[in-house]
Design an enzyme around this catalytic site. Structure first.
Site, PDB file in Angstrom:
ATOM      1  N   GLU A 196       0.790  -1.241   0.000  1.00  0.00           N
ATOM      2  CA  GLU A 196       0.000   0.000   0.000  1.00  0.00           C
ATOM      3  C   GLU A 196       0.816   1.282   0.000  1.00  0.00           C
ATOM      4  O   GLU A 196       0.391   2.281   0.582  1.00  0.00           O
ATOM      5  CB  GLU A 196      -0.989  -0.009   1.182  1.00  0.00           C
ATOM      6  CG  GLU A 196      -2.015  -1.112   1.058  1.00  0.00           C
ATOM      7  CD  GLU A 196      -3.105  -1.087   2.110  1.00  0.00           C
ATOM      8  OE1 GLU A 196      -2.948  -0.391   3.110  1.00  0.00           O
ATOM      9  OE2 GLU A 196      -4.126  -1.762   1.911  1.00  0.00           O
TER      10      GLU A 196
HETATM   11  C1  BMA Z   1      -4.602  -3.191   5.097  1.00  0.00           C
HETATM   12  C2  BMA Z   1      -3.310  -3.755   5.614  1.00  0.00           C
HETATM   13  C3  BMA Z   1      -2.911  -3.229   6.943  1.00  0.00           C
HETATM   14  C4  BMA Z   1      -4.082  -2.893   7.803  1.00  0.00           C
HETATM   15  C5  BMA Z   1      -5.374  -3.406   7.269  1.00  0.00           C
HETATM   16  C6  BMA Z   1      -6.566  -3.043   8.080  1.00  0.00           C
HETATM   17  O1  BMA Z   1      -4.408  -2.061   4.393  1.00  0.00           O
HETATM   18  O2  BMA Z   1      -2.322  -3.645   4.642  1.00  0.00           O
HETATM   19  O3  BMA Z   1      -2.068  -2.126   6.786  1.00  0.00           O
HETATM   20  O4  BMA Z   1      -3.873  -3.359   9.056  1.00  0.00           O
HETATM   21  O5  BMA Z   1      -5.536  -2.938   6.007  1.00  0.00           O
HETATM   22  O6  BMA Z   1      -6.734  -1.665   8.173  1.00  0.00           O
END
Ligand code: BMA
Length: 851
Positions: free
Chosen positions: A454
C-alpha cells in the site's frame, strides 16, 4: 564474567556441548552455535538472556516486567524500548575452528540498532551508521585475528531505534508519514491498527562461529525450467566460496518423494578464488509435481550436494519441489487478468494475509507454526500472503508451506509509508533483499515477490503530499526514491539472485477508489470497513485479484478473559480500548451490526454477534469473488492471525482460537461450493468448482418453512464443470406458501452418494429473521477414533455457537446453521474431557428473540 563459580561451571558445560554441536568431521566447515551463556546487562543488574530472543522476553523471564499483553500493560511498558541493553556472552572456541584458514562470526538477525564487540574489538566500526542497522540482514565478520584460544567475550550494545529515527527525521529533506521509515526494523513493532507498540531489540536469530578451509557452500537454488511430457528440465544452483583458484568435484544425489534415489551426478568444476555460482542442469524423468492444496499433492524431492576440493569438503541437503509457476497478467477485454498458473494449470487462489504470530517473534514455537499452517491447510487455503509490515519469515514457515501445499506471496518489508533513497539506505535494502531472496528462493511454495504494501496506493490516494506539505520538487524527489527501491533495487536483486518467481512492485496495483482497480492488477477493497459501504458492495467490486478486504470481530470470549479482569468486560472499557487499535473500530462494528443484525445488549452476546457479522460480510465477499472466477484470479482476506490478543480482522485469534469467520472460510474455500441468492423473488443456485476435472453430480434443494414443513425445490442430475455455473433458478411462485423471514433453504450436491457440497441459506437479512427459540440436543461419543459431539435440532437455527464456560471448545465445526431435523457429528479437539453438562450454546434465533 564476574562470578568465578559460574565461570568454571560454564567451562565444564561448554566443551561437551560444543562437541555435540559439531557433527561433521574436521575437513568440513565447522559451525559453533553461540546460543548459551548469554547475559543481559541493564543499568544496575545482570540477568540471564536467551539467544535467539529479545529484551522484552528476557525481562518477562526474569520477572522484571509483567505480561505486556495483559490489560493496559502496553502503556506502562514503553520504557523497555529505551533501555539500550547490552547482551554479553563468554565462550571458548572449539580448537578445530581455530585451525581453519577462515574464521568468521555470523549473526543471522540482530534487531536493531547495535554495535558488536569481540574481545573488546569493535566489529561494526566501519559499517554504515557504524552499527548493525537492519534486522533483516545477515551479518558476517572475519574474526580470525580476534579469536582467543582461551576465553572470548562477545558483547552487543543496543540503542534506541526510535531515538535514531527522530535524529534522522529531523535532518531529512521532507517529513514521511511515519518516521519509522528510517529503520530497517519490522514496521508493526511501532504499532498498527491491530497491534500494540513494542519497539523491541535483541539477538532475534542465531549467532554462530564458522571455521572453514578451501571451500564452503554458501547458497543453493533449484529451478524448474520446463515440464514436458515425461520429463522436467531443472537446474540446481550451488554457490561456493573458495579461498583460491582450484578444482573441485561436485556430487549430486536426488531422492524422489517416495524416498528412492533417482539420480546421481558427479562433475568436475574449476573454482575461482572468491564467490562462485555453479549451475547444474538436471533432467528428471517422470517428475512427481508439487501441487498446491486442493489441486494435488505437495510432492517434495530431497537434494543432497557434496563438494570436495584437495583436502576439504562441504555438503548440504534440502527439500524442494518440481513445479512451474507463473503470474499471468495478460491484456483482455476489460484490462488485464491476474492469475497464477501452476504447472500449466490456472489455479484460483484461496487464502489470507499473514502477519507475525507474536510481537516478540522469537517466542513463536515450532508447534505454533505447525498448528497455524495446518489450520490454513485444513481451511482449504492454497496461499498465504506474508504481509510487508512484518518480517521475512523463518525457515520453518516456508518448509511447512512447502509440505502443506500453501503458496507464498512474499512482500518485501515496506508498508504504508515512504522511504529514503540515499545511497546508504539503498545499499542497505539491496543487501536485505539479497539475504532474504537467497535464503528462501528454493522453496516450491514461493509464488511471488512483491515490493511493498500500500505505498503506491498511499501516494496516489491518501493525501500524503498535501498533508506533509510537499513542494513539487519534494514530490519529484520522494517519488524518485520510491522508484529506486521498488522499480530498480528490488527487481535487480530478484533477477540477479534467481528468485525464480515474478515480481509485483506494490500491492495493490491501484487504489480501491479508482475504476482501473477493478479491471487490472490486484485490489485491496476497503470500501467496506474503511469506506463504511455495506457488505453488498463486495458483489459489485470484484477486481482481477482480491489481495485484501476484511472486517473486524472480537476474539473468543476465553481470549478476552485471558487478557482482562471482569471489570474490563464491557464495550469501550479502558481495558478493551487498549485491545482495539482502530480509531473507528467500535463505531464501524456497531454501524454494520445495525444494518444487518440486531444489536445485543449483553457483552457476551455482542462478542458472538460481532463474529457472526464478520463471517456474514466476509462470506459474502468470498462467494462473490469465487462466482467471478472467470475474471478474478483469487481471494486473500485480511487477515489470518493476530500478533497479540486483540479485536481485529483476523479469523484466528492470538491463541489460534477460531472465530466464526474461520469456520465460514473453511466451508467457502472447499473446492466446490453451491452459493445461493434470492433476488427479485427468485432463488438462484450456483455451482462453483475449482476441481480440475468436470464431474457428474446430483443437486437436491429443499426449503423448510416457518412450520418446519419441507418443500422440495429441486432434485436433478447434472455435470459440474470447472468454473462458476448457474445451476438452478426457482421463482417464488413455484415454492408454495412460506414466510421469507422464518424459512431456510438447504442445498446438497452429491456424487455417487458422497457429499460434495452443501449450503444453508436464509432469504432475509439476519436482523429480520423470526426464528423459534432453539432446543438443540447434544450428545458426547468417546471412542477409539476420538471424542465427538452430536447435535440434533428440531428447529431451524442461524449461527449455532456451541461453547463452554471458561474453556475454549475446539470443535471441527461451529457457528453453523441447521435445518429442522438436521443431525451433525462434530469432532472435539480439546484435550480436556468435555461432558454434556458443560455444553452451552447461542444463536441468532436467541439474539432476535431478546427485546
Ligand atoms: C490493510 C493492511 C494493513 C491494515 C489493514 C486493516 O491495508 O495492509 O495495513 O492493518 O488494512 O486496516
Amino acid at each position: 564474567m564476574k562470578n568465578p563459580v559460574l565461570k568454571s561451571l560454564l567451562f565444564l558445560i561448554i566443551i561437551p556441548f560444543l562437541a555435540s554441536c559439531l557433527q561433521k568431521p574436521a575437513a568440513y566447515p565447522l559451525h559453533q552455535q553461540l546460543s548459551t551463556n548469554w547475559q543481559l546487562e541493564l543499568t544496575d543488574t545482570l540477568i540471564d538472556a536467551k539467544v535467539p530472543g529479545c529484551v522484552h522476553t528476557d525481562l518477562i523471564q526474569a520477572e522484571i516486567i509483567d505480561d505486556p499483553f495483559y490489560r493496559g500493560n502496553e502503556d506502562s511498558l514503553q520504557w523497555v524500548s529505551r533501555l539500550n541493553p547490552v547482551y554479553q556472552c563468554t565462550f571458548r572456541v572449539h580448537p578445530d575452528i581455530l585451525k581453519q584458514e577462515q574464521q568468521s562470526l555470523k549473526f543471522h538477525g540482530i534487531d536493531t540498532y547495535a554495535k558488536a564487540f569481540l574481545n573488546g574489538h569493535e566489529l561494526t566500526k566501519n559499517l554504515n551508521d557504524s552499527c548493525l542497522n537492519n534486522m533483516f540482514r545477515i551479518w558476517e565478520f572475519d574474526v580470525k585475528q580476534l579469536l582467543d584460544p582461551g576465553e572470548n567475550t562477545l558483547s552487543i550494545h543496543f540503542f534506541d531505534a526510535e531515538k535514531s529515527d527522530s535524529i534522522k527525521a529531523a535532518s531529512h529533506f521532507v517529513q514521511y508519514p511515519d518516521q519509522r521509515a528510517f529503520s530497517r526494523k519490522a514496521p508493526y513493532q511501532y504499532n498498527w491498527d491491530w497491534g500494540p507498540k513494542f519497539v523491541t531489540s535483541g539477538i532475534w536469530k542465531p549467532v554462530e562461529l564458522i571455521g572453514w578451509s578451501e571451500i564452503q557452500i554458501v547458497g543453493k537454488n533449484f529451478i524448474t525450467k520446463k515440464i514436458t511430457g515425461h520429463s522436467a528440465e531443472t537446474e540446481m544452483i550451488l554457490e561456493i566460496e573458495s579461498t583460491k583458484n582450484q578444482d573441485a568435484t561436485i556430487k549430486l544425489e536426488i531422492i524422489n518423494p517416495s524416498n528412492k534415489e533417482i539420480l546421481q551426478k558427479t562433475i568436475q568444476e574449476p573454482l575461482d578464488s572468491g564467490f562462485n555460482s555453479i549451475k547444474i542442469p538436471l533432467n528428471i524423468a517422470d517428475p512427481e509435481l508439487w501441487w498446491c492444496n486442493g489441486q494435488g499433492k505437495a510432492k517434495l524431492y530431497t537434494i543432497k550436494a557434496a563438494i570436495h576440493s584437495h583436502s576439504n569438503s562441504d555438503m548440504l541437503e534440502f527439500r524442494t519441489g518440481i513445479r512451474t509457476l507463473e503470474l499471468q497478467q495478460i491484456p483482455d477485454d476489460e484490462g488485464k487478468n491476474f492469475r497464477f498458473v501452476l504447472n500449466g494449470r490456472p489455479v484460483f487462489i484461496k487464502g489470507a494475509n499473514y502477519i507475525p504470530q507474536d510481537n516478540f517473534t522469537n517466542r513463536t514455537s515450532e508447534d505454533q507454526y505447525k498448528k497455524l499452517i495446518l489450520q490454513a491447510k485444513n481451511t482449504n487455503m492454497n496461499m498465504l500472503r506474508v504481509w510487508g509490515g512484518g518480517i521475512y519469515e523463518n525457515e520453518i514457515f516456508y518448509n511447512l508451506c512447502d509440505e502443506n501445499g500453501l503458496l507464498v506471496w512474499q512482500d518485501f518489508m515496506f508498508a504504508c509509508n515512504l522511504y529514503p533513497g540515499d545511497s546508504a539506505f539503498l545499499e542497505n535494502v539491496r543487501y536485505e533483499a539479497r539475504d532474504n531472496i537467497r535464503r528462501i528462493r528454493h522453496h516450491p511454495s514461493l509464488a511471488l515477490w512483491c515490493g511493498n504494501n500500500e505505498i503506491k496506493e498511499g501516494w496516489y490516494n491518501w493525501g500524503w503530499q498535501k498533508s506533509l506539505g510537499y513542494s513539487v520538487e519534494d514530490s519529484t524527489r520522494v517519488w524518485e526514491d520510491y522508484q529506486d527501491i521498488f522499480h530498480k533495487v528490488l527487481p535487480e536483486e530478484i533477477s540477479k539472485w534467481g528468485a525464480g518467481t515474478g515480481y509485483h512492485p506494490s500491492s495493490p496495483a491501484n487504489g480501491w477508489g479508482r475504476e482501473i482497480s477493478l479491471h487490472e492488477g490486484d485490489l485491496h477493497y476497503w470500501g467496506v470497513w474503511w469506506g463504511a459501504q455495506p457488505f453488498e458492495m463486495y458483489i459489485e467490486k470484484t477486481g482481477r485479484f482480491m489481495s485484501e478486504y476484511g472486517f473486524q470481530a472480537y476474539p473468543d470470549m476465553q481470549t478476552i478473559q485471558d487478557f482482562s479482569l471482569p471489570e474490563d468486560r464491557y464495550r469501550n472499557s479502558p481495558g478493551m480500548q487498549t485491545h482495539q487499535k482502530h480509531p473507528r473500530g467500535e463505531e464501524l462494528i456497531e454501524t454494520y451490526m445495525q444494518r444487518d443484525f440486531q444489536i445485543p445488549k449483553d457483552f457476551d452476546d455482542f462478542i458472538y454477534a460481532s463474529q457472526m457479522l464478520q463471517a456474514y460480510g466476509i462470506g459474502m465477499a468470498i462467494e462473490a469473488h469465487r462466482k467471478e472466477m472467470a475474471r478474478c484470479g483469487g481471494t486473500l482476506y485480511w487477515q489470518l492471525n493476530d500478533c497479540w490478543p486483540v479485536i481485529s480482522w483476523s479469523s484466528l485469534d492470538y491463541y489460534g482460537r477460531q472465530k466464526a469467520l474461520h469456520h465460514q472460510v473453511r466451508r467457502l474455500f472447499k473446492n466446490t461450493i453451491i452459493p445461493m441468492e434470492w433476488i427479485n423473488d427468485t432463488l438462484r443456485v450456483y455451482a462453483v468448482s475449482d476441481t480440475a476435472r468436470d464431474f457428474d453430480a446430483q443437486i437436491r434443494i429443499t426449503l423448510f418453512d416457518q412450520n418446519n414443513e419441507n418443500h422440495q425445490l429441486a432434485d436433478k442430475k447434472m455435470r459440474v464443470q470447472k468454473g462458476s455455473n448457474l445451476i438452478c433458478e426457482i421463482p417464488k411462485s413455484e415454492i408454495g406458501d412460506f414466510e421469507e423471514n422464518a424459512s431456510i433453504v438447504y442445498a446438497a450436491l452429491q456424487n455417487a452418494g458422497q457429499s460434495i457440497a452443501e449450503n444453508h441459506f436464509f432469504l432475509q437479512k439476519p436482523k429480520k429473521l423470526k426464528l423459534q427459540n432453539p432446543k438443540p440436543k447434544f450428545g458426547i461419543i468417546n471412542n477409539e477414533t476420538g471424542n465427538f459431539l452430536t447435535v440434533e435440532s428440531p428447529e431451524t437455527i442461524y449461527g449455532l455457537h456451541i461453547y463452554c464456560d471458561s474453556l475454549y471448545l475446539d470443535l471441527s465445526d461451529n457457528y453453523f446453521d441447521m435445518y429442522p431435523g438436521e443431525k451433525k457429528t462434530l469432532k472435539i479437539n480439546n484435550e480436556n474431557t468435555i461432558t454434556e453438562d458443560m455444553i452451552l450454546f447461542n444463536s441468532i434465533n436467541q439474539i432476535n428473540l431478546q427485546k
